[in-house]
Write an enzyme that holds these catalytic residues in place. Structure first.
Site, PDB file in Angstrom:
ATOM      1  N   GLU A 177      34.582  47.116  45.847  1.00 53.12           N
ATOM      2  CA  GLU A 177      34.584  46.285  47.051  1.00 53.12           C
ATOM      3  C   GLU A 177      35.478  47.158  47.978  1.00 53.12           C
ATOM      4  O   GLU A 177      35.332  46.859  49.245  1.00 53.12           O
ATOM      5  CB  GLU A 177      34.807  44.824  46.871  1.00 53.12           C
ATOM      6  CG  GLU A 177      33.854  44.394  45.676  1.00 53.12           C
ATOM      7  CD  GLU A 177      32.492  43.936  46.532  1.00 53.12           C
ATOM      8  OE1 GLU A 177      32.253  44.483  47.440  1.00 53.12           O
ATOM      9  OE2 GLU A 177      31.608  43.170  45.746  1.00 53.12           O
ATOM     10  N   GLU A 222      26.165  35.178  58.396  1.00 49.33           N
ATOM     11  CA  GLU A 222      25.268  36.423  57.921  1.00 49.33           C
ATOM     12  C   GLU A 222      23.743  36.376  58.890  1.00 49.33           C
ATOM     13  O   GLU A 222      22.897  36.789  58.202  1.00 49.33           O
ATOM     14  CB  GLU A 222      25.079  36.325  56.662  1.00 49.33           C
ATOM     15  CG  GLU A 222      24.488  37.889  56.028  1.00 49.33           C
ATOM     16  CD  GLU A 222      24.805  37.904  54.506  1.00 49.33           C
ATOM     17  OE1 GLU A 222      25.996  37.776  54.099  1.00 49.33           O
ATOM     18  OE2 GLU A 222      23.758  38.470  53.981  1.00 49.33           O
TER      19      GLU A 222
HETATM   20  P1  NAD Z   1      36.313  37.383  37.543  1.00 51.99           P
HETATM   21  O1  NAD Z   1      36.445  36.092  38.559  1.00 51.99           O
HETATM   22  O2  NAD Z   1      35.333  36.931  36.324  1.00 51.99           O
HETATM   23  O3  NAD Z   1      37.518  37.653  37.037  1.00 51.99           O
HETATM   24  C1  NAD Z   1      37.510  38.949  36.211  1.00 51.99           C
HETATM   25  C2  NAD Z   1      38.509  38.659  34.809  1.00 51.99           C
HETATM   26  O4  NAD Z   1      39.648  38.721  35.003  1.00 51.99           O
HETATM   27  C3  NAD Z   1      38.295  37.190  34.388  1.00 51.99           C
HETATM   28  O5  NAD Z   1      38.168  37.398  32.936  1.00 51.99           O
HETATM   29  C4  NAD Z   1      39.246  36.283  34.927  1.00 51.99           C
HETATM   30  O6  NAD Z   1      39.639  35.384  33.944  1.00 51.99           O
HETATM   31  C5  NAD Z   1      40.436  37.697  34.617  1.00 51.99           C
HETATM   32  N1  NAD Z   1      41.634  37.599  35.566  1.00 51.99           N
HETATM   33  C6  NAD Z   1      41.589  36.977  36.828  1.00 51.99           C
HETATM   34  N2  NAD Z   1      42.770  37.040  37.405  1.00 51.99           N
HETATM   35  C7  NAD Z   1      43.651  37.789  36.321  1.00 51.99           C
HETATM   36  C8  NAD Z   1      44.919  38.115  36.454  1.00 51.99           C
HETATM   37  N3  NAD Z   1      45.622  38.169  37.480  1.00 51.99           N
HETATM   38  N4  NAD Z   1      45.375  38.492  35.271  1.00 51.99           N
HETATM   39  C9  NAD Z   1      44.668  38.615  34.202  1.00 51.99           C
HETATM   40  N5  NAD Z   1      43.488  38.483  33.897  1.00 51.99           N
HETATM   41  C10 NAD Z   1      42.738  37.929  35.293  1.00 51.99           C
HETATM   42  O7  NAD Z   1      35.655  38.379  38.388  1.00 51.99           O
HETATM   43  P2  NAD Z   1      35.880  38.739  39.903  1.00 51.99           P
HETATM   44  O8  NAD Z   1      35.707  40.347  39.847  1.00 51.99           O
HETATM   45  O9  NAD Z   1      37.283  38.490  40.621  1.00 51.99           O
HETATM   46  O10 NAD Z   1      34.908  38.132  40.668  1.00 51.99           O
HETATM   47  C11 NAD Z   1      33.431  38.429  40.575  1.00 51.99           C
HETATM   48  C12 NAD Z   1      32.709  37.401  41.011  1.00 51.99           C
HETATM   49  O11 NAD Z   1      32.816  37.165  42.423  1.00 51.99           O
HETATM   50  C13 NAD Z   1      31.086  37.463  41.051  1.00 51.99           C
HETATM   51  O12 NAD Z   1      30.935  36.236  40.628  1.00 51.99           O
HETATM   52  C14 NAD Z   1      30.766  37.901  42.435  1.00 51.99           C
HETATM   53  O13 NAD Z   1      29.320  37.370  42.736  1.00 51.99           O
HETATM   54  C15 NAD Z   1      31.733  37.092  43.132  1.00 51.99           C
HETATM   55  N6  NAD Z   1      31.857  37.382  44.516  1.00 51.99           N
HETATM   56  C16 NAD Z   1      31.792  36.719  45.547  1.00 51.99           C
HETATM   57  C17 NAD Z   1      31.891  37.124  47.070  1.00 51.99           C
HETATM   58  C18 NAD Z   1      32.041  36.058  48.164  1.00 51.99           C
HETATM   59  O14 NAD Z   1      32.035  36.505  49.258  1.00 51.99           O
HETATM   60  N7  NAD Z   1      32.134  34.854  47.684  1.00 51.99           N
HETATM   61  C19 NAD Z   1      32.424  38.670  47.149  1.00 51.99           C
HETATM   62  C20 NAD Z   1      32.315  39.266  46.114  1.00 51.99           C
HETATM   63  C21 NAD Z   1      32.055  38.929  44.859  1.00 51.99           C
HETATM   64  N1  GLY Z   2      31.063  39.508  50.050  1.00 47.48           N
HETATM   65  C1  GLY Z   2      29.779  39.688  50.950  1.00 47.48           C
HETATM   66  C2  GLY Z   2      30.407  38.558  52.065  1.00 47.48           C
HETATM   67  O1  GLY Z   2      31.282  37.865  52.267  1.00 47.48           O
HETATM   68  O2  GLY Z   2      29.565  38.468  52.936  1.00 47.48           O
END
Ligand code: NAD
Ligand code: GLY
Length: 364
Positions: A188, A240
């Protein structure tokens, strides 16, 4: 430099809010204090993050006389569901939380998206604070107010736009993040360079190894520059209707991988990386992006140890899954493609045959 706190603003008139970025912001009561209106807050976290950071956040809140009701959810993308969301509502109702009680999401994007959606729904909206703890959530999901859960037929299909009041982006939480998650977050980060910030793409080409080595100064720079890009886009197009869709570069293909394989098999950032290469391949086949540019993009993702080929679902299955994409309009698929590194466009010019050919070329 390490303890320097930098602040950005997401400018949305009366719903504007700050993003405080730095090491140690989680322990700084002055940053969170002005945003808490009651003596009790709810902290939504998970079984991995709570043991690492809940005590620190609770101690910060204790300094200003605020008690914490923790809601600890199971960890994983596969739990981003109605059933898990309901656990939050059970806890809020069980503890007689009010409309003005603040909900704090402490965790990665899964916790941020679910916590935000719960906050948007509970009594039609309660104050919400994002405390992101993964690279992906620091640079993307905690900013901009997209909240959601998954549906078996499509990712993030049920949700709401609901802005937080504050984002506390503590870089030091990355100390405990597993390597695979750090790399997934880089997908990202690279996205911002590709869609609108070519100088940042070059900076990433020159500094990627520092990020992989968790150099704090480099990480703080990358988080700040990513959030600055995101804040600008969100301020211009919160809902959006235009430019914000460009933040979904690679996501239409990536979401197909995540849904097609089952949530949690590939990390979101991994799927976005492979999806970005499919989008680059298609942009090249349309004569927009040069083969050289595709190679540069591929090289950066390879150096970040991210997948540059999609999962072997077959083009037919990809296309089927992609029909649920939120950018589909009047039944027509629209994709974010690249004119050049640093310039993305939304386009519906590619026909299904061209999209299928790009998928086949870029999937193992
Ligand atoms: P996640 O929230 O699943 O976290 C990844 C893993 O890391 C998990 O196992 C979590 O428990 C662990 N973790 C988190 N912080 C930690 C830390 N400091 N130390 C150790 N372990 C830690 O995944 P992610 O990549 O953070 O987020 C992915 C999600 O975000 C997806 O569901 C995606 O659809 C969403 N997303 C949303 C937006 C938005 O604009 N709302 C944008 C991009 C992605
Ligand atoms: N991650 C895409 C958005 O926030 O629009």
């Amino acid at each position: 430099m390490q303890n320097l706190i930098q602040t950005l603003e997401v400018s949305l008139e009366e719903r504007s809010y700050p993003i405080h970025i730095g090491s140690g912001v989680l322990s700084n009561a002055d940053l969170i204090g002005p945003h808490i209106k009651q003596k009790k807050v709810v902290v939504v976290s998970n079984t991995t993050v709570a043991p690492l950071y809940l005590k620190m956040l609770s101690a910060t809140l204790e300094k200003i006389g605020v008690a914490v009701l923790p809601v600890i959810l199971p960890d994983g993308e596969q739990y981003k569901t109605w059933e898990t969301l309901n656990l939050i509502f059970d806890a809020l109702l069980g503890a007689h939380c009010e409309r003005s009680t603040t909900l704090i999401a402490l965790g990665g994007g899964v916790i941020g998206d679910m916590g935000g959606f719960a906050a948007a729904c509970y009594q039609r909206g309660m104050p919400f604070i994002q405390v992101p703890t993964t690279l992906l959530s620091l640079v993307d999901s905690s900013v901009g107010g997209k909240t959601a859960i998954n549906h078996p037929l499509g990712k993030n299909m049920i949700g709401a736009f609901y802005q937080p009041r504050l984002v506390l982006a503590d870089i030091s939480t990355l100390d405990t993040l597993p390597d695979r998650e750090l790399k997934a977050g880089l997908a990202e980060v690279i996205k911002y360079g590709l869609i609108r910030d070519p100088e940042f793409f070059v900076w990433l080409e020159n500094n990627l190894e520092k990020l992989l080595a968790r150099d704090k100064v480099a990480l703080a720079y990358a988080v700040h520059r990513s959030c600055a890009n995101k804040a600008e886009v969100v301020a211009a197009d919160e809902r959006e209707t235009g430019e914000r869709a460009l933040l979904n570069l690679g996501h239409t293909f990536g979401h197909a991988i995540e849904t097609g394989l089952g949530y949690g098999v590939w990390l979101h950032g991994e799927a976005v990386a492979a999806g970005t290469l499919i989008a680059a391949e298609l942009s090249c086949r349309l004569g927009w992006l040069s083969p050289d540019a595709v190679r540069r993009i591929e090289q950066l993702f390879v150096r970040a140890e991210l997948p540059v080929y999609g999962a072997a679902l077959g083009a037919v299955r990809y296309l089927e899954l992609m029909r649920h994409d939120k950018k589909v309009q009047d039944g027509k698929m629209r994709l974010v493609l690249l004119r050049e590194i640093g310039r993305a466009v939304m386009s519906d010019v590619a026909d299904e045959g061209q999209v299928a050919a790009a998928i086949e070329a870029r999937c193992t």
